[in-house]
Design an enzyme around this catalytic site. Structure first.
Site, PDB file in Angstrom:
ATOM      1  N   SER A  29      -1.284   0.616   4.416  1.00 11.81           N
ATOM      2  CA  SER A  29       0.020   1.167   4.045  1.00 11.81           C
ATOM      3  C   SER A  29      -0.039   1.932   2.715  1.00 11.81           C
ATOM      4  CB  SER A  29       1.031   0.026   3.920  1.00 11.81           C
ATOM      5  OG  SER A  29       2.294   0.538   3.571  1.00 11.81           O
ATOM      6  N   CYS A 137       4.339  -5.467  -3.630  1.00 11.25           N
ATOM      7  CA  CYS A 137       4.215  -4.200  -4.343  1.00 11.25           C
ATOM      8  C   CYS A 137       4.412  -4.425  -5.839  1.00 11.25           C
ATOM      9  CB  CYS A 137       5.241  -3.181  -3.849  1.00 11.25           C
ATOM     10  SG  CYS A 137       5.066  -1.633  -4.765  1.00 11.25           S
ATOM     11  N   GLY A 225      -9.561   0.182  -4.660  1.00  9.61           N
ATOM     12  CA  GLY A 225     -10.863   0.845  -4.529  1.00  9.61           C
ATOM     13  C   GLY A 225     -12.024  -0.127  -4.686  1.00  9.61           C
TER      14      GLY A 225
HETATM   15  C1  LIG Z   1      -1.590   5.317  -3.774  1.00  8.16           C
HETATM   16  C2  LIG Z   1      -1.404   3.977  -3.117  1.00  8.16           C
HETATM   17  C3  LIG Z   1      -0.188   3.669  -2.516  1.00  8.16           C
HETATM   18  C4  LIG Z   1      -0.002   2.432  -1.905  1.00  8.16           C
HETATM   19  N1  LIG Z   1       1.196   2.157  -1.301  1.00  8.16           N
HETATM   20  C5  LIG Z   1       1.365   0.970  -0.643  1.00  8.16           C
HETATM   21  C6  LIG Z   1       2.548   0.717   0.077  1.00  8.16           C
HETATM   22  O1  LIG Z   1       3.461   1.534   0.167  1.00  8.16           O
HETATM   23  N2  LIG Z   1       2.663  -0.497   0.707  1.00  8.16           N
HETATM   24  C7  LIG Z   1       1.666  -1.447   0.681  1.00  8.16           C
HETATM   25  O2  LIG Z   1       1.816  -2.522   1.285  1.00  8.16           O
HETATM   26  N3  LIG Z   1       0.499  -1.193   0.023  1.00  8.16           N
HETATM   27  C8  LIG Z   1       0.329  -0.015  -0.626  1.00  8.16           C
HETATM   28  N4  LIG Z   1      -0.858   0.235  -1.261  1.00  8.16           N
HETATM   29  C9  LIG Z   1      -1.916  -0.793  -1.257  1.00  8.16           C
HETATM   30  C10 LIG Z   1      -2.927  -0.535  -0.138  1.00  8.16           C
HETATM   31  O3  LIG Z   1      -2.328  -0.589   1.133  1.00  8.16           O
HETATM   32  C11 LIG Z   1      -4.087  -1.570  -0.204  1.00  8.16           C
HETATM   33  O4  LIG Z   1      -3.546  -2.859  -0.008  1.00  8.16           O
HETATM   34  C12 LIG Z   1      -4.821  -1.560  -1.533  1.00  8.16           C
HETATM   35  O5  LIG Z   1      -4.911  -0.256  -2.056  1.00  8.16           O
HETATM   36  C13 LIG Z   1      -6.227  -2.171  -1.426  1.00  8.16           C
HETATM   37  O6  LIG Z   1      -7.042  -1.447  -0.529  1.00  8.16           O
HETATM   38  P1  LIG Z   1      -8.035  -0.263  -0.997  1.00  8.16           P
HETATM   39  O7  LIG Z   1      -8.835  -0.791  -2.141  1.00  8.16           O
HETATM   40  O8  LIG Z   1      -8.848   0.059   0.224  1.00  8.16           O
HETATM   41  O9  LIG Z   1      -7.171   0.881  -1.408  1.00  8.16           O
HETATM   42  C14 LIG Z   1      -1.054   1.466  -1.888  1.00  8.16           C
HETATM   43  C15 LIG Z   1      -2.284   1.799  -2.479  1.00  8.16           C
HETATM   44  C16 LIG Z   1      -2.474   3.026  -3.080  1.00  8.16           C
HETATM   45  C17 LIG Z   1      -3.808   3.340  -3.693  1.00  8.16           C
END
Ligand SMILES: Cc1cc2nc3c(=O)[nH]c(=O)nc-3n(C[C@H](O)[C@H](O)[C@H](O)COP(=O)(O)O)c2cc1C
Length: 316
Positions: A29, A137, A225
């Site tokens: 998301s 969030c 990340g």
């Molecule tokens: C720019 C950005 C926006 C995000 N927006 C949401 C969101 O709207 N809802 C949510 O549940 N997680 C949101 N996340 C979290 C991601 O879904 C994920 O849980 C988190 O980034 C960890 O995964 P990653 O390291 O692969 O990015 C967001 C992450 C990023 C980087």
């Protein structure tokens, strides 16, 4: 016995909380919008599932910029749940996503328990495959100090009340900013959630030392990340030991090996977040890489990999 080869491919299909997935790789998301921007770059139907950007009752513009900063092996964002609101989502975004065969999981967030309930009720009519409750969030203020997922009681209130108003598969997105994530996952399971999704971002900050100012307008934001991957993995491992409901594992997945680590630790599905910004084809490369790994290791069914970690005797 038939061998697993490119001609006789392994089975990547898996059922998650009642949702049939072609493969276990979703997009997380907030990192894939409502799919529209990515549809020209990625074959959406190849994905395991799409988790759409979190939706709130009213549209939100999000926080003031700067709201993204790069750090060592990651980014910190303070987007603040910018989204079109539930009405425009149903009217304008859902019809596009429904054209595809890929399961859609709709993520919702409220500032109060009642807002979560209202959102879930509104979506009952929409025949969507699943619902994710974003209780984690870090970027919106609830008029309270904590996120819902940082407080067992608040988690209980939202999950139990939403459970009463929807039969959709219900997944709860957990926060890593807690002392014991497994205990929050247990609350979700006890209150009838069908799955948990972890992890959301870690609270973090970055400072410009020349002028001693924070690099984000909001001062702090959520770190994501590769920097968070080992911690996310350990949390998936902990939660897997604590609950029987399935887990979507995420946090820094950039490659097939990253995804495999989460699956072996106990995640039934995985999600790519920040990896979509680095290369929109990351999820496709991860799916292909998992398939290649299975062929190489003669694994016929992805299910046999889930939670298959081999721990030395005597370790916990
Ligand atoms: C720019 C950005 C926006 C995000 N927006 C949401 C969101 O709207 N809802 C949510 O549940 N997680 C949101 N996340 C979290 C991601 O879904 C994920 O849980 C988190 O980034 C960890 O995964 P990653 O390291 O692969 O990015 C967001 C992450 C990023 C980087």
């Amino acid at each position: 016995m038939m061998r697993t080869t490119k001609e006789n491919p392994p089975n990547l299909a898996i059922e998650f909380a009642g949702i049939s997935l072609k493969n276990p790789v979703m997009v997380a998301s907030g990192t894939f919008g409502y799919g529209e921007e990515y549809a020209e770059l990625v074959d959406l139907n190849s994905l395991g599932a799409i988790v759409a950007k979190t939706i709130t009752l009213k549209p939100r513009l999000g926080n003031e910029p700067p709201r993204i900063v790069e750090t060592a092996s990651g980014i910190i964002n303070s987007i603040g749940l910018q989204n079109v609101g539930i009405e425009a989502f149903i009217g304008e975004k859902l019809p596009f996503l429904k054209k595809y065969e890929v399961p859609l999981i709709v993520s919702i967030a409220g500032e109060t328990t009642d807002e979560y309930v209202q959102l879930a009720k509104t979506l009952r009519e929409e025949k969507i495959p699943g619902l994710e409750l974003n209780l984690s969030c870090p970027n919106i203020r609830y008029g309270r100090k904590l996120m819902f997922a940082q407080d067992a009681k608040a988690t209980h209130q939202v999950v139990s009340k939403v459970r009463k108003v929807t039969d959709l598969p219900l997944i709860v997105k957990l926060s890593p900013n807690v002392t014991d994530i497994a205990s929050i996952a247990r609350v979700c399971e006890d209150d009838g959630a069908d799955g948990v999704s972890l992890i959301n971002t870690f609270t973090g900050m970055a400072i410009d030392v020349e002028n001693r100012k924070p690099l984000l307008r909001q001062i702090t934001g959520g770190l994501s990340g590769p920097a968070i991957k080992p911690i996310a993995l350990a949390m998936v491992y902990e939660v897997r030991k604590a609950v029987k409901i399935p887990i979507i594992g995420m946090g820094g997945i950039m490659t097939a090996d990253d995804a495999l680590e989460f699956i072996i630790a106990g995640a039934k599905a995985v999600a790519i977040g920040t990896g979509n910004f680095v290369d929109p084809l990351t999820p496709i490369k991860v799916i292909d890489g998992i398939r290649d790994y299975m062929i190489k290791n003669k694994i016929k069914d992805i299910k046999s990999l889930v939670g298959s970690l081999q721990c030395p005797k005597g370790s916990s």
